[in-house]
Design an enzyme around this catalytic site. Sequence first.
Site, PDB file in Angstrom:
ATOM      1  N   HIS A  70       0.830  -1.201   0.000  1.00 29.18           N
ATOM      2  CA  HIS A  70       0.000   0.000   0.000  1.00 29.18           C
ATOM      3  C   HIS A  70       0.869   1.257   0.000  1.00 29.18           C
ATOM      4  CE1 HIS A  70      -3.918  -2.001   1.662  1.00 29.18           C
ATOM      5  NE2 HIS A  70      -3.305  -2.757   0.757  1.00 29.18           N
ATOM      6  N   GLU A 116       0.870   3.997   1.904  1.00 28.90           N
ATOM      7  CA  GLU A 116       1.389   4.438   3.204  1.00 28.90           C
ATOM      8  C   GLU A 116       2.521   3.538   3.688  1.00 28.90           C
ATOM      9  OE1 GLU A 116      -3.131   5.252   3.196  1.00 28.90           O
ATOM     10  OE2 GLU A 116      -1.728   3.794   2.357  1.00 28.90           O
ATOM     11  N   CYS A 123      -6.296   2.300   5.633  1.00 28.15           N
ATOM     12  CA  CYS A 123      -7.022   1.070   5.939  1.00 28.15           C
ATOM     13  C   CYS A 123      -6.484   0.491   7.252  1.00 28.15           C
ATOM     14  CB  CYS A 123      -6.834   0.076   4.799  1.00 28.15           C
ATOM     15  SG  CYS A 123      -5.127  -0.549   4.680  1.00 28.15           S
ATOM     16  N   CYS A 140      -2.615  -0.043   7.117  1.00 29.52           N
ATOM     17  CA  CYS A 140      -1.804   1.172   7.114  1.00 29.52           C
ATOM     18  C   CYS A 140      -1.973   1.968   8.403  1.00 29.52           C
ATOM     19  CB  CYS A 140      -2.164   2.026   5.906  1.00 29.52           C
ATOM     20  SG  CYS A 140      -1.786   1.189   4.343  1.00 29.52           S
TER      21      CYS A 140
END
Length: 213
Positions: A63, A65, A91, A94
């Site tokens: 992801h 992040e 999410c 993260c």
Amino acid sequence: MWENLSLPWQAALEMAWEAYCAGTVPIGAVIADADGNIYARGRNRIMDTSAPANQVCSNELAHAEINALLSLTLNREECMRVALYTTMEPCPLCMGALYMSDVKTVHFAARDPWAGSTNLLGTTPYLSIKPFRAFPPFDPALEVAIVTICATSDITRLGEDIIKSRYFDRLREVFPRALETGLALHHSGQLTKFKEQRANSKEVFEYLAYQVQ
């Protein structure tokens, strides 16, 4: 719109557009200080086959992040003075990684009504002990533009049946205009045209912000 955005936000949107052009989820993130100096950049790479040093790809954990955090080389004290700017609300993965890092501030430009997890803060003893700050979206037009590009990406990559999913039901409740515009953009192929024309992120997001007004 673009001229009113700080350098970290412009950079995060650049990463999101880069992710879209790479065929993966269009989310971007950067880590910067209060003066706008950028120390790390990351984007979603779950469908990429390569990544910069220290970042991950070809994995559901890749992801934006996460990749920004993995790129950060500041020491602990310096990390306390920077913030992560991400185009989409973190999410659970993260949010957890960010909370466990030395970065104690996150800004997100768009809510994620499906996976957004800033609401996890304060729900357990561990998630309540750190002086962590989360700042919500600040520009309604930009927020819908970001959700729109994510919706367009999902429909284009996964097919129109995705709009019948519970995920899109939730998007429809919170961002009906984004879903409507995303479907129209999928049919018109406008974002694909922007990609082929090598349009920059400023052109793309100003176009999207205009479309969702």
